[in-house]
Design a protein around this motif. Structure first.
Motif, short mmCIF file in Angstrom:
data_model
loop_
_atom_site.label_atom_id
_atom_site.label_comp_id
_atom_site.label_asym_id
_atom_site.label_seq_id
_atom_site.Cartn_x
_atom_site.Cartn_y
_atom_site.Cartn_z
N ILE A 1 -37.18 -10.93 -46.49
CA ILE A 1 -36.28 -10.67 -47.61
C ILE A 1 -35.58 -9.32 -47.48
N ARG A 2 -36.26 -8.32 -46.93
CA ARG A 2 -35.64 -7.00 -46.80
C ARG A 2 -34.54 -7.01 -45.74
N VAL A 3 -34.76 -7.73 -44.66
CA VAL A 3 -33.73 -7.86 -43.62
C VAL A 3 -32.53 -8.60 -44.18
N LEU A 4 -32.77 -9.73 -44.82
CA LEU A 4 -31.66 -10.51 -45.37
C LEU A 4 -30.93 -9.74 -46.46
N GLY A 5 -31.68 -9.01 -47.27
CA GLY A 5 -31.05 -8.22 -48.32
C GLY A 5 -30.16 -7.12 -47.77
N LYS A 6 -30.60 -6.47 -46.70
CA LYS A 6 -29.80 -5.40 -46.10
C LYS A 6 -28.56 -5.98 -45.42
N LEU A 7 -28.68 -7.14 -44.78
CA LEU A 7 -27.50 -7.78 -44.20
C LEU A 7 -26.50 -8.15 -45.30
N ALA A 8 -27.02 -8.64 -46.43
CA ALA A 8 -26.13 -8.96 -47.54
C ALA A 8 -25.43 -7.72 -48.05
N ARG B 1 -22.69 -6.79 -45.58
CA ARG B 1 -21.58 -7.73 -45.64
C ARG B 1 -20.78 -7.56 -46.93
N ASP B 2 -21.47 -7.35 -48.05
CA ASP B 2 -20.79 -7.17 -49.33
C ASP B 2 -19.97 -5.88 -49.37
N SER B 3 -20.34 -4.92 -48.52
CA SER B 3 -19.59 -3.66 -48.46
C SER B 3 -18.31 -3.81 -47.65
N LYS C 1 -23.23 -19.66 -46.18
CA LYS C 1 -23.11 -19.88 -47.62
C LYS C 1 -23.68 -18.73 -48.44
N GLU C 2 -24.83 -18.19 -48.02
CA GLU C 2 -25.50 -17.17 -48.82
C GLU C 2 -25.05 -15.75 -48.49
N LEU C 3 -24.69 -15.49 -47.24
CA LEU C 3 -24.38 -14.13 -46.81
C LEU C 3 -22.93 -13.94 -46.36
N ASN C 4 -22.19 -15.04 -46.28
CA ASN C 4 -20.81 -14.98 -45.78
C ASN C 4 -20.76 -14.45 -44.35
#
Length: 254
Positions: A68-75, A78-80, A101-104
């Motif tokens: 979850i921490r890896v995926l959250g940091k990638l998100a 990407r959101d930035s 779909k979830e992280l673009n």
């Protein structure tokens, strides 16, 4: 794509999160998250070249637990606005559209060409390329067969994921990392593959993972280079392209 002055394109591969145990993996995951946090200030783009996970399978409504921490940091990256590109490896080749779909984050299953600052790159994970490695190539055909994926999907996730994680850690034929010693330019399959590609088209950089061994090899008199990114198990290495030069670096925890 042009690399703005003061910005870099980053490359990393073969983290194999989840192996050999969740407890030991969490230490490496924390280190990788710290690296991601450090590059967000000057990253023009990030390329992840496969085997981010030691096993990954996407059921229609379920993905493997954890990370979850890896995926959250990638998100967050990407959101930035930082573009991120993901290439499946031999351990996460069953990835489908979850990242998209979830992280673009676009997901690629084959090598792709990119041009940065008039430098031409061929980028991919690197598994099954070049001569040799016939055992893995046969196994990959089985794994990527739609019928194999359909059969596996009918296993309950508690059974299927546990079984696949066990095989992924234990079976070196699946890992594709049976020998991480440099074999010499005339025996390195990816080097031979790159030289063969140069016979028909000019490239400046070939960037791959899979071998778990940091390498930077000049391929011809024109200066074309083969780069292998190493891994985040023993080397903690990554690639940096600043618009002119490509360098391999080792990450040290701050």
């Amino acid at each position: 794509m042009d690399v703005p002055q003061g910005k870099n394109i980053y490359f990393a591969s073969d983290q194999h999160f989840g192996a050999p145990t969740p407890e030991l993996s969490s230490i490496r995951e924390a280190k990788f998250v710290q690296w991601l946090d450090g590059i967000k200030q000057d990253a023009a783009a990030l390329f992840l070249l496969g085997d981010l996970f030691d096993f990954w399978f996407e059921y229609k409504t379920v993905v493997p637990k954890g990370f979850i921490r890896v995926l959250g940091k990638l998100a967050e990256l990407r959101d930035s606005g930082i573009p991120i590109y993901f290439f499946v490896g031999n351990h996460d080749l069953w990835m489908s559209d979850y990242f998209e779909k979830e992280l673009n984050i676009p997901v690629y299953h084959t090598n792709q060409e990119f041009t940065f600052n008039n430098k031409t790159f061929l980028i991919g994970h690197g598994d099954g390329l070049g001569p040799g490695d016939k055992g893995y190539k046969r196994m990959k055909k089985v794994f990527t067969n739609p019928f194999s994926k359909w059969i596996f999907r009918w296993l309950h996730p508690d059974i299927g994921v546990k079984l696949a994680q066990y095989l992924s850690v234990k079976n070196k034929l699946i890992s594709g990392a049976d020998d991480v010693k440099f074999l010499g330019e005339d025996q390195e399959w990816l080097v031979l593959y790159c030289k063969r590609k140069l016979e028909t088209k000019a490239y400046d950089f070939f960037v791959f993972g899979h071998r778990h061994l940091p390498m930077k090899i000049q391929l011809n008199a024109a200066g074309a280079e083969y780069i292998n990114l190493g891994d985040w198990i023993g080397y903690f290495t990554y690639g940096v392209f600043d618009g002119v030069d490509f360098n391999l670096k080792e990450y040290h925890t701050k």
